[in-house]
Design a protein around this motif. Structure first.
Motif: not given
Length: 54
Positions: A35-39, A46-49
């Motif tokens: 779950x943390x790797x997914x987050x 989001x940063x790249x976006x």
């Protein structure tokens, strides 16, 4: 809900008749790592976006 599903999937993999506490630690540890790797991957996306919008 995904956590519960992962718990049952990984619980059946790790439960081989050993110590129940050890099996629970392995199961919860695997779920937390997934779950943390997914987050983290979503945060990088989001940063790249946000960088593309500027």
């Amino acid at each position: 809900m995904v956590s519960v599903l992962l718990f049952f999937i990984f619980g059946s993999v790790y439960m081989a008749g050993g110590d129940p506490a050890e099996e629970a630690v392995y199961t919860f540890g695997t779920i937390i790592v997934l779950l943390l790797s997914f987050v983290i991957s979503q945060m990088c996306y989001l940063i790249d976006l946000i960088k593309k919008d500027r």
